[in-house]
Design an enzyme around this catalytic site. Sequence first.
Site, PDB file in Angstrom:
ATOM      1  CB  ILE A 138       3.326  -2.870  -7.381  1.00  0.00           C
ATOM      2  CG1 ILE A 138       2.680  -3.723  -8.258  1.00  0.00           C
ATOM      3  CG2 ILE A 138       2.470  -1.673  -7.754  1.00  0.00           C
ATOM      4  CD1 ILE A 138       1.400  -4.398  -7.483  1.00  0.00           C
ATOM      5  NE  ARG A 139       4.446   4.677  -7.097  1.00  0.00           N
ATOM      6  CZ  ARG A 139       4.175   5.301  -5.892  1.00  0.00           C
ATOM      7  NH1 ARG A 139       2.982   4.643  -5.197  1.00  0.00           N
ATOM      8  NH2 ARG A 139       4.818   6.115  -5.148  1.00  0.00           N
ATOM      9  N   GLY A 188       0.845  -1.115  -0.161  1.00  0.00           N
ATOM     10  CA  GLY A 188      -0.074  -0.056   0.031  1.00  0.00           C
ATOM     11  C   GLY A 188       0.876   1.205  -0.160  1.00  0.00           C
ATOM     12  CG  HIS A 190       2.873  -6.770  -4.164  1.00  0.00           C
ATOM     13  ND1 HIS A 190       2.026  -6.284  -3.157  1.00  0.00           N
ATOM     14  CD2 HIS A 190       3.664  -5.716  -4.567  1.00  0.00           C
ATOM     15  CE1 HIS A 190       2.578  -4.932  -3.161  1.00  0.00           C
ATOM     16  NE2 HIS A 190       3.384  -4.497  -3.787  1.00  0.00           N
ATOM     17  CD  GLU A 201       0.424  -9.053  -1.747  1.00  0.00           C
ATOM     18  OE1 GLU A 201       1.405  -9.560  -1.603  1.00  0.00           O
ATOM     19  OE2 GLU A 201       0.436  -7.743  -1.712  1.00  0.00           O
ATOM     20  CB  SER A 221       5.291   2.693   3.868  1.00  0.00           C
ATOM     21  OG  SER A 221       6.022   3.789   3.120  1.00  0.00           O
ATOM     22  CB  CYS A 262       5.174  -3.858  -1.202  1.00  0.00           C
ATOM     23  SG  CYS A 262       5.844  -2.708  -2.355  1.00  0.00           S
TER      24      CYS A 262
HETATM   25  N1  GLN Z   1       5.712   2.758  -2.914  1.00  0.00           N
HETATM   26  C1  GLN Z   1       4.956   2.365  -1.677  1.00  0.00           C
HETATM   27  C2  GLN Z   1       5.451   3.016  -0.357  1.00  0.00           C
HETATM   28  O1  GLN Z   1       6.686   3.557  -0.552  1.00  0.00           O
HETATM   29  C3  GLN Z   1       4.996   0.812  -1.560  1.00  0.00           C
HETATM   30  C4  GLN Z   1       4.253   0.308  -2.787  1.00  0.00           C
HETATM   31  C5  GLN Z   1       3.717  -1.054  -2.445  1.00  0.00           C
HETATM   32  O2  GLN Z   1       3.407  -1.281  -1.572  1.00  0.00           O
HETATM   33  N2  GLN Z   1       3.171  -1.677  -3.615  1.00  0.00           N
HETATM   34  O3  GLN Z   1       5.172   2.959   0.704  1.00  0.00           O
END
Ligand code: GLN
Length: 198
Positions: free
Chosen positions: A138-139, A52, A174, A176, A54, A84
Amino acid sequence: MRIGILSVQGAFIEHEKMISALNNEFEETIECVQIRQKKDLENIDGIILPGGESTVQGKLIKDLDMYDELRDKIENGVPTLATCAGLILLAQNIENDDTTHLSTLPVTVQRNAYGRQLGSFVTTGNAGEINDYPLVFIRAPYITQAEPEVNILTTVDKKIVGVQYKNQIGLAFHPEMTDDLRIHKYFIEQIHFKKRTA
Ligand code: GLN
Protein backbone atom coordinates in the site's frame (compact mmCIF):
# COMPACT_ATOMS: atom_id res chain seq x y z
CA MET A 1 6.28 -11.27 27.21
CA ARG A 2 5.38 -7.68 26.39
CA ILE A 3 5.29 -6.45 22.81
CA GLY A 4 5.06 -2.69 22.35
CA ILE A 5 3.31 -1.45 19.22
CA LEU A 6 3.96 2.14 18.23
CA SER A 7 0.42 3.53 18.31
CA VAL A 8 0.68 7.19 17.46
CA GLN A 9 -0.69 6.86 13.91
CA GLY A 10 -1.37 4.12 11.37
CA ALA A 11 -2.31 0.45 11.37
CA PHE A 12 -1.42 -0.59 14.91
CA ILE A 13 -4.70 -2.39 15.78
CA GLU A 14 -4.12 -4.87 12.95
CA HIS A 15 -0.77 -5.92 14.44
CA GLU A 16 -2.37 -6.31 17.85
CA LYS A 17 -4.93 -8.69 16.33
CA MET A 18 -2.19 -10.80 14.74
CA ILE A 19 -0.31 -11.07 18.04
CA SER A 20 -3.50 -11.92 19.97
CA ALA A 21 -4.32 -14.62 17.44
CA LEU A 22 -0.94 -16.21 18.19
CA ASN A 23 -1.30 -16.14 21.96
CA ASN A 24 -2.34 -19.76 22.38
CA GLU A 25 0.52 -21.02 20.21
CA PHE A 26 3.03 -20.03 22.88
CA GLU A 27 3.28 -21.12 26.47
CA GLU A 28 4.17 -17.69 27.74
CA THR A 29 1.34 -15.13 27.67
CA ILE A 30 1.95 -12.32 25.22
CA GLU A 31 0.75 -8.90 26.21
CA CYS A 32 0.48 -6.04 23.70
CA VAL A 33 1.23 -2.52 24.86
CA GLN A 34 0.25 0.49 22.77
CA ILE A 35 3.22 2.83 22.75
CA ARG A 36 1.91 6.38 22.96
CA GLN A 37 4.39 7.91 25.36
CA LYS A 38 7.88 7.31 26.68
CA LYS A 39 6.83 5.34 29.72
CA ASP A 40 5.02 2.77 27.55
CA LEU A 41 8.47 1.65 26.41
CA GLU A 42 9.37 0.34 29.86
CA ASN A 43 9.94 -3.42 30.08
CA ILE A 44 9.02 -4.27 26.54
CA ASP A 45 10.61 -7.32 24.92
CA GLY A 46 9.70 -6.52 21.33
CA ILE A 47 8.73 -3.50 19.23
CA ILE A 48 6.38 -3.23 16.26
CA LEU A 49 6.51 -0.16 14.02
CA PRO A 50 3.34 -0.25 11.90
CA GLY A 51 2.41 1.17 8.52
CA GLY A 52 0.92 4.62 8.20
CA GLU A 53 2.55 7.89 7.25
CA SER A 54 6.23 7.94 8.14
CA THR A 55 6.54 11.73 8.23
CA VAL A 56 3.69 12.00 10.74
CA GLN A 57 4.95 9.09 12.82
CA GLY A 58 8.52 10.43 12.80
CA LYS A 59 7.35 13.84 13.95
CA LEU A 60 5.14 12.40 16.70
CA ILE A 61 7.94 10.21 18.06
CA LYS A 62 9.95 13.39 18.61
CA ASP A 63 7.07 15.58 19.79
CA LEU A 64 6.06 12.93 22.33
CA ASP A 65 9.62 12.81 23.59
CA MET A 66 10.25 9.13 22.98
CA TYR A 67 12.79 9.32 20.17
CA ASP A 68 15.95 8.62 22.21
CA GLU A 69 14.40 5.87 24.30
CA LEU A 70 12.91 4.11 21.29
CA ARG A 71 16.10 4.37 19.26
CA ASP A 72 18.21 3.09 22.19
CA LYS A 73 15.98 0.04 22.59
CA ILE A 74 16.37 -0.84 18.92
CA GLU A 75 20.13 -0.20 18.96
CA ASN A 76 20.44 -2.31 22.09
CA GLY A 77 18.92 -5.34 20.40
CA VAL A 78 15.21 -5.38 21.26
CA PRO A 79 13.62 -7.40 18.41
CA THR A 80 11.80 -4.99 16.11
CA LEU A 81 9.29 -5.68 13.34
CA ALA A 82 8.72 -2.70 11.06
CA THR A 83 6.23 -2.63 8.22
CA CYS A 84 5.98 -0.10 5.41
CA ALA A 85 6.11 3.34 7.08
CA GLY A 86 7.90 1.53 9.94
CA LEU A 87 10.62 0.45 7.51
CA ILE A 88 11.00 4.08 6.43
CA LEU A 89 11.37 5.08 10.10
CA LEU A 90 14.23 2.61 10.51
CA ALA A 91 16.09 3.39 7.27
CA GLN A 92 19.43 5.15 7.48
CA ASN A 93 18.76 6.92 4.18
CA ILE A 94 15.56 8.01 2.48
CA GLU A 95 16.14 8.87 -1.17
CA ASN A 96 13.22 11.19 -1.64
CA ASP A 97 12.90 12.84 1.74
CA ASP A 98 14.98 15.50 3.48
CA THR A 99 14.78 13.85 6.88
CA THR A 100 15.61 10.49 8.32
CA HIS A 101 14.01 9.18 11.48
CA LEU A 102 15.38 6.42 13.74
CA SER A 103 18.12 5.62 11.26
CA THR A 104 19.14 2.25 12.74
CA LEU A 105 18.85 0.04 9.64
CA PRO A 106 21.69 0.35 7.09
CA VAL A 107 19.54 0.57 3.98
CA THR A 108 18.36 3.26 1.60
CA VAL A 109 14.64 3.38 0.84
CA GLN A 110 12.60 5.20 -1.70
CA ARG A 111 9.17 6.28 -0.43
CA ASN A 112 6.04 5.65 -2.50
CA ALA A 113 8.35 3.84 -4.86
CA TYR A 114 5.64 2.18 -6.91
CA GLY A 115 4.16 5.49 -8.02
CA ARG A 116 0.51 6.38 -8.39
CA GLN A 117 -0.49 3.82 -11.00
CA LEU A 118 0.59 0.88 -8.95
CA GLY A 119 -0.07 2.43 -5.55
CA SER A 120 -1.48 -0.75 -4.02
CA PHE A 121 -1.18 -4.34 -5.11
CA VAL A 122 -0.99 -7.88 -3.78
CA THR A 123 1.39 -10.60 -4.88
CA THR A 124 2.96 -13.71 -3.40
CA GLY A 125 6.56 -14.29 -2.46
CA ASN A 126 8.96 -15.64 0.10
CA ALA A 127 9.93 -13.97 3.33
CA GLY A 128 13.20 -15.62 4.25
CA GLU A 129 12.33 -19.25 5.04
CA ILE A 130 8.60 -18.58 4.81
CA ASN A 131 7.30 -19.59 1.38
CA ASP A 132 4.28 -18.38 -0.58
CA TYR A 133 3.47 -15.52 1.69
CA PRO A 134 0.81 -13.01 0.57
CA LEU A 135 2.55 -9.66 0.04
CA VAL A 136 0.25 -6.67 0.42
CA PHE A 137 1.66 -3.34 -0.78
CA ILE A 138 0.00 0.00 0.00
CA ARG A 139 1.84 3.08 -1.28
CA ALA A 140 4.92 1.16 -0.35
CA PRO A 141 8.58 1.99 -0.34
CA TYR A 142 11.24 -0.37 -1.60
CA ILE A 143 14.87 -0.67 -0.68
CA THR A 144 17.24 0.69 -3.30
CA GLN A 145 20.44 -0.17 -1.47
CA ALA A 146 21.36 -2.43 1.44
CA GLU A 147 24.72 -2.78 3.16
CA PRO A 148 26.33 -6.23 2.76
CA GLU A 149 25.58 -7.23 6.36
CA VAL A 150 21.84 -6.85 5.77
CA ASN A 151 20.07 -10.14 5.09
CA ILE A 152 17.61 -9.95 2.23
CA LEU A 153 14.35 -11.78 2.98
CA THR A 154 12.07 -10.77 0.12
CA THR A 155 12.39 -9.44 -3.39
CA VAL A 156 9.65 -8.67 -5.90
CA ASP A 157 10.67 -8.02 -9.50
CA LYS A 158 14.29 -7.70 -8.36
CA LYS A 159 13.40 -4.97 -5.87
CA ILE A 160 14.25 -5.59 -2.22
CA VAL A 161 11.11 -5.39 -0.10
CA GLY A 162 12.04 -7.35 3.04
CA VAL A 163 15.23 -7.45 5.10
CA GLN A 164 16.59 -8.49 8.45
CA TYR A 165 19.56 -6.87 10.09
CA LYS A 166 20.39 -8.27 13.53
CA ASN A 167 17.27 -7.62 15.64
CA GLN A 168 15.50 -5.52 13.01
CA ILE A 169 13.05 -6.92 10.47
CA GLY A 170 12.00 -4.32 7.89
CA LEU A 171 9.22 -5.08 5.41
CA ALA A 172 7.79 -2.83 2.69
CA PHE A 173 4.59 -4.89 2.71
CA HIS A 174 1.88 -5.45 5.33
CA PRO A 175 1.73 -8.90 6.97
CA GLU A 176 -0.87 -7.51 9.39
CA MET A 177 -3.30 -7.03 6.48
CA THR A 178 -3.36 -10.77 5.80
CA ASP A 179 -4.62 -13.72 7.80
CA ASP A 180 -1.25 -15.44 7.52
CA LEU A 181 0.36 -15.41 10.95
CA ARG A 182 3.75 -16.84 10.00
CA ILE A 183 5.74 -13.60 9.98
CA HIS A 184 4.42 -12.49 13.36
CA LYS A 185 5.10 -15.98 14.67
CA TYR A 186 8.68 -15.76 13.43
CA PHE A 187 9.01 -12.39 15.16
CA ILE A 188 7.75 -13.80 18.47
CA GLU A 189 10.21 -16.68 18.12
CA GLN A 190 13.01 -14.12 17.75
CA ILE A 191 11.91 -12.50 21.02
CA HIS A 192 11.87 -15.89 22.75
CA PHE A 193 15.33 -16.66 21.45
CA LYS A 194 16.63 -13.30 22.65
CA LYS A 195 15.12 -13.81 26.12
CA ARG A 196 16.55 -17.31 26.37
CA THR A 197 20.05 -16.25 25.41
CA ALA A 198 20.13 -12.92 27.29
N1 GLN B 1 3.57 6.02 1.87
C1 GLN B 1 3.78 5.92 3.29
C2 GLN B 1 5.01 6.71 3.74
O1 GLN B 1 5.76 7.13 2.93
C3 GLN B 1 3.91 4.49 3.74
C4 GLN B 1 2.64 3.74 3.39
C5 GLN B 1 2.27 2.65 4.35
O2 GLN B 1 2.77 2.53 5.46
N2 GLN B 1 1.31 1.85 3.92
O3 GLN B 1 5.20 6.90 4.89
